[in-house]
Design a protein around this motif. Structure first.
Motif, mmCIF file in Angstrom:
data_model
loop_
_atom_site.group_PDB
_atom_site.id
_atom_site.type_symbol
_atom_site.label_atom_id
_atom_site.label_comp_id
_atom_site.label_asym_id
_atom_site.label_seq_id
_atom_site.Cartn_x
_atom_site.Cartn_y
_atom_site.Cartn_z
ATOM 1 N N ARG A 330 52.032 59.509 -9.719
ATOM 2 C CA ARG A 330 52.470 60.847 -10.122
ATOM 3 C C ARG A 330 52.673 60.905 -11.637
ATOM 4 N NH1 ARG A 330 55.134 60.130 -5.281
ATOM 5 N NH2 ARG A 330 57.059 59.465 -6.311
ATOM 6 N N GLY A 331 51.785 60.245 -12.365
ATOM 7 C CA GLY A 331 51.806 60.268 -13.818
ATOM 8 C C GLY A 331 52.610 59.172 -14.469
ATOM 9 N N ALA A 332 53.562 58.597 -13.730
ATOM 10 C CA ALA A 332 54.418 57.547 -14.295
ATOM 11 C C ALA A 332 53.762 56.181 -14.139
ATOM 12 C CB ALA A 332 55.770 57.555 -13.609
ATOM 13 N N ILE A 333 53.988 55.297 -15.113
ATOM 14 C CA ILE A 333 53.447 53.937 -15.063
ATOM 15 C C ILE A 333 54.443 53.043 -14.328
ATOM 16 C CG2 ILE A 333 52.693 51.965 -16.418
ATOM 17 C CD1 ILE A 333 52.048 53.970 -18.686
ATOM 18 N N GLU A 334 53.980 52.362 -13.313
ATOM 19 C CA GLU A 334 54.792 51.446 -12.521
ATOM 20 C C GLU A 334 54.032 50.126 -12.377
ATOM 21 O OE1 GLU A 334 57.721 52.375 -11.550
ATOM 22 O OE2 GLU A 334 57.673 54.581 -11.558
ATOM 23 N N TYR A 335 54.696 49.130 -11.788
ATOM 24 C CA TYR A 335 53.974 47.904 -11.441
ATOM 25 C C TYR A 335 54.228 47.592 -9.968
ATOM 26 C CZ TYR A 335 58.523 45.611 -12.235
ATOM 27 O OH TYR A 335 59.848 45.253 -12.186
ATOM 28 N N TYR A 336 53.170 47.139 -9.296
ATOM 29 C CA TYR A 336 53.219 46.898 -7.864
ATOM 30 C C TYR A 336 52.588 45.551 -7.549
ATOM 31 C CZ TYR A 336 54.694 51.400 -5.827
ATOM 32 O OH TYR A 336 55.406 52.499 -5.408
ATOM 33 N N GLU A 337 52.860 45.106 -6.325
ATOM 34 C CA GLU A 337 52.147 43.928 -5.835
ATOM 35 C C GLU A 337 50.664 44.256 -5.696
ATOM 36 O OE1 GLU A 337 53.834 42.484 -2.236
ATOM 37 O OE2 GLU A 337 55.646 41.722 -3.218
ATOM 38 N N LEU A 338 49.829 43.317 -6.064
ATOM 39 C CA LEU A 338 48.394 43.565 -6.139
ATOM 40 C C LEU A 338 47.760 43.875 -4.781
ATOM 41 C CD1 LEU A 338 47.491 40.680 -8.603
ATOM 42 C CD2 LEU A 338 47.794 43.097 -9.160
ATOM 43 N N SER A 339 48.400 43.468 -3.698
ATOM 44 C CA SER A 339 47.834 43.696 -2.376
ATOM 45 C C SER A 339 48.141 45.091 -1.837
ATOM 46 C CB SER A 339 48.370 42.651 -1.386
ATOM 47 O OG SER A 339 49.798 42.693 -1.342
ATOM 48 N N TYR A 340 48.839 45.905 -2.623
ATOM 49 C CA TYR A 340 49.179 47.268 -2.207
ATOM 50 C C TYR A 340 47.931 48.150 -2.274
ATOM 51 C CZ TYR A 340 51.681 51.760 -2.198
ATOM 52 O OH TYR A 340 52.137 53.018 -1.896
ATOM 53 N N ALA A 341 47.629 48.876 -1.182
ATOM 54 C CA ALA A 341 46.445 49.737 -1.134
ATOM 55 C C ALA A 341 46.718 51.036 -1.865
ATOM 56 C CB ALA A 341 46.055 50.006 0.324
ATOM 57 N N TYR A 342 45.857 51.353 -2.819
ATOM 58 C CA TYR A 342 46.062 52.522 -3.665
ATOM 59 C C TYR A 342 44.705 53.113 -4.038
ATOM 60 C CZ TYR A 342 50.085 54.690 -5.980
ATOM 61 O OH TYR A 342 51.117 55.517 -6.313
ATOM 62 N N GLY A 343 44.709 54.099 -4.925
ATOM 63 C CA GLY A 343 43.463 54.722 -5.340
ATOM 64 C C GLY A 343 42.791 53.994 -6.489
ATOM 65 N N ILE A 344 41.482 54.194 -6.610
ATOM 66 C CA ILE A 344 40.699 53.668 -7.726
ATOM 67 C C ILE A 344 39.840 54.793 -8.267
ATOM 68 C CG2 ILE A 344 38.923 52.034 -8.473
ATOM 69 C CD1 ILE A 344 39.696 50.238 -6.145
ATOM 70 N N TYR A 345 39.814 54.950 -9.598
ATOM 71 C CA TYR A 345 38.939 55.926 -10.234
ATOM 72 C C TYR A 345 37.843 55.175 -10.990
ATOM 73 C CZ TYR A 345 42.110 59.800 -9.228
ATOM 74 O OH TYR A 345 42.866 60.751 -8.583
ATOM 75 N N PRO A 346 36.611 55.223 -10.486
ATOM 76 C CA PRO A 346 35.523 54.494 -11.151
ATOM 77 C C PRO A 346 35.223 55.035 -12.558
ATOM 78 C CG PRO A 346 34.932 55.073 -8.901
ATOM 79 C CD PRO A 346 36.182 55.840 -9.231
ATOM 80 N N ILE A 347 34.767 54.134 -13.405
ATOM 81 C CA ILE A 347 34.333 54.466 -14.762
ATOM 82 C C ILE A 347 32.936 53.903 -14.979
ATOM 83 C CG2 ILE A 347 34.628 53.754 -17.186
ATOM 84 C CD1 ILE A 347 37.593 54.269 -16.910
ATOM 85 N N VAL A 348 32.054 54.721 -15.555
ATOM 86 C CA VAL A 348 30.739 54.257 -15.989
ATOM 87 C C VAL A 348 30.517 54.742 -17.416
ATOM 88 C CG1 VAL A 348 29.761 54.264 -13.657
ATOM 89 C CG2 VAL A 348 29.486 56.279 -15.122
ATOM 90 N N TYR A 349 29.577 54.099 -18.102
ATOM 91 C CA TYR A 349 29.166 54.514 -19.440
ATOM 92 C C TYR A 349 27.710 54.955 -19.365
ATOM 93 C CZ TYR A 349 33.273 52.418 -21.759
ATOM 94 O OH TYR A 349 34.546 52.119 -22.183
ATOM 95 N N ILE A 350 27.410 56.090 -19.986
ATOM 96 C CA ILE A 350 26.019 56.537 -20.032
ATOM 97 C C ILE A 350 25.548 56.569 -21.482
ATOM 98 C CG2 ILE A 350 26.252 57.869 -17.910
ATOM 99 C CD1 ILE A 350 26.312 60.423 -19.618
ATOM 100 N N THR A 351 24.251 56.506 -21.653
ATOM 101 C CA THR A 351 23.676 56.468 -22.995
ATOM 102 C C THR A 351 23.878 57.793 -23.735
ATOM 103 O OG1 THR A 351 21.633 56.110 -24.243
ATOM 104 C CG2 THR A 351 21.411 57.160 -22.104
ATOM 105 N N THR A 352 23.980 57.723 -25.051
ATOM 106 C CA THR A 352 23.993 58.942 -25.871
ATOM 107 C C THR A 352 22.579 59.393 -26.195
ATOM 108 O OG1 THR A 352 24.139 57.601 -27.886
ATOM 109 C CG2 THR A 352 26.212 58.424 -26.970
ATOM 110 N N ASN A 353 21.593 58.577 -25.826
ATOM 111 C CA ASN A 353 20.197 58.921 -26.124
ATOM 112 C C ASN A 353 19.676 59.953 -25.133
ATOM 113 O OD1 ASN A 353 19.956 57.215 -28.351
ATOM 114 N ND2 ASN A 353 19.509 55.457 -27.050
ATOM 115 N N ILE A 354 20.338 61.087 -25.114
ATOM 116 C CA ILE A 354 19.980 62.211 -24.249
ATOM 117 C C ILE A 354 20.021 63.465 -25.117
ATOM 118 C CG2 ILE A 354 20.530 63.495 -22.144
ATOM 119 C CD1 ILE A 354 22.325 61.095 -21.351
ATOM 120 N N SER A 355 18.956 64.243 -25.092
ATOM 121 C CA SER A 355 18.926 65.460 -25.906
ATOM 122 C C SER A 355 18.925 66.729 -25.067
ATOM 123 C CB SER A 355 17.693 65.453 -26.822
ATOM 124 O OG SER A 355 16.505 65.323 -26.062
ATOM 125 N N ASN A 356 18.572 66.628 -23.796
ATOM 126 C CA ASN A 356 18.472 67.818 -22.940
ATOM 127 C C ASN A 356 19.796 68.075 -22.214
ATOM 128 O OD1 ASN A 356 18.017 65.422 -21.541
ATOM 129 N ND2 ASN A 356 16.805 66.421 -19.949
#
Length: 372
Positions: A330-356
């Motif tokens: 809920r916006g706050a930074i906390e720390y949890y045990e690593l085995s706790y099931a939670y959400g993941i937001y994937p991150i990817v990087y795309i090239t800047t070599n796109i003009s269209n």
């Protein structure tokens, strides 16, 4: 009307028609076949592909590596006409090149034309800067140091542009889903998926310190990294994977009392060549405009568009012990045990070599790659 006059009229009519046809043909060859610069860029890319079909040994072999071929080389090899010939503009001096990048075994061909004030090819980075507000106070783009990139030759940190604040115009439609642009530099654009993948733990391996399956605080060996890599093709459709470029992940452990937001702790350990990852803690903190966002508290949710991505794991482990990591709840930074099931937001990087590219980055008018 006598026949002689009729013949004269017919002859004059035929001559006029022939003159009109001749003028039309001349106009077409002089002006009508003129190519737009965007059309010439496509011709350049096709010519470069043909060139490397004949000279495959000159293609870059390492992932992420790039070679450049000039228009002069393509013209001299008869793979295309000159830019001046195609544009029908002998007065404007133009140079051109095609950058060819090895994108994990696939090759991207991106043309670049420089005609001075008349025309210059603009890539995705240029388009974002032109269409989004670069600011020093309030939501928008900020130029900052990039701790994930190699240092410059003089020892200074490389630069990147970062979106900060509560409502920056950084929405993008990519691979059939809505993403937000986190940051970008000359070469790549960082995107974060706006739909969480839930019920995933950071790690659940057996920990000898706790004598239980509480996980181990090492992202490089984590279940989270394993899950993301296994599901990359489900998150990024194959038709869009050519745009994705390898990136460096800052996967270091963050001290509990660390008050920095510069990524110095997280980027002390780096994983290179990743196609997909998730959010390091400093990137979440960095997106906030609240000056009090320097420690584990709720202020980091203030003026922070990433706080709308609620309840998720970061890829940053804690030094409190060997089985805890940082989450955002809920916006706050906390720390949890690593085995706790939670959400993941994937991150990817795309090239800047796109003009269209089109769009303004607004939620109802996101950036989009046309014809992707």
């Amino acid at each position: 009307m006598d026949r002689s006059k009729l013949y004269k009229i017919i002859i004059i009519t035929v001559v006029v028609i022939l003159l009109v046809i001749g003028l039309c043909v001349a106009y077409y060859f002089i002006f009508g076949n003129k190519k737009s610069y965007s059309a010439i860029e496509t011709i350049m890319e096709n010519a470069a592909e043909s060139y490397y079909d004949d000279h495959a040994e000159e293609l870059p072999t390492e992932a992420g590596a790039t070679v450049i071929i000039s228009v002069d080389t393509l013209v001299s090899g008869k793979y295309m006409d000159s830019i001046a010939t195609l544009s029908k503009d002998e007065k404007t001096s133009c140079t051109g090149e095609v950058r060819v990048m090895n994108n994990s075994g696939k090759y991207q061909y991106v043309a670049n034309i420089d005609c001075g004030d008349t025309y210059q090819t603009k890539n995705f980075k240029d388009y974002i800067l032109e269409n989004s507000k670069q600011v020093y106070d309030g939501s928008g783009i900020y130029e900052m140091d990039d701790p994930s990139a190699p240092a410059n030759a003089d020892g200074t940190l490389a630069k990147k542009w970062v979106f900060k604040g509560e409502n920056p115009m950084n929405y993008m439609e990519f691979s059939g889903a809505t993403w937000r642009i986190v940051s970008f530099n000359e070469d790549s654009v960082e995107l974060i998926y706006t739909s969480a993948i839930y019920n995933n733990e950071f790690d659940d391996r057996f920990n000898t310190d706790t004598n239980a399956n509480d996980g181990i605080n090492n992202y490089s060996l984590s279940r989270m990294r394993e899950y993301l890599n296994q599901n990359y093709s489900k998150i990024v459709d194959k038709d869009y994977q050519d745009y994705v470029v390898p990136h460096t992940v800052c996967a270091g452990i963050r001290p509990f009392n660390d008050l920095s937001v510069d990524g110095s702790s997280e980027c002390a350990t780096k994983i290179t060549g990743e196609l997909i990852s998730s959010v390091p803690l400093y990137e979440y903190m960095r997106a906030s405009l609240d000056s009090n966002c320097t420690s584990l508290n709720s202020t980091c949710a203030n003026y922070n568009y990433l706080s709308k991505l609620r309840n998720f794991w970061t890829i940053t482990a804690s030094d409190i012990n060997s089985h805890t990591g940082f989450i955002v709840e809920r916006g706050a930074i906390e720390y949890y045990e690593l085995s706790y099931a939670y959400g993941i937001y994937p991150i990817v990087y795309i090239t800047t070599n796109i003009s269209n590219v089109s769009g303004t980055g607004a939620s109802d008018d996101p950036f989009v790659i046309n014809n992707a």
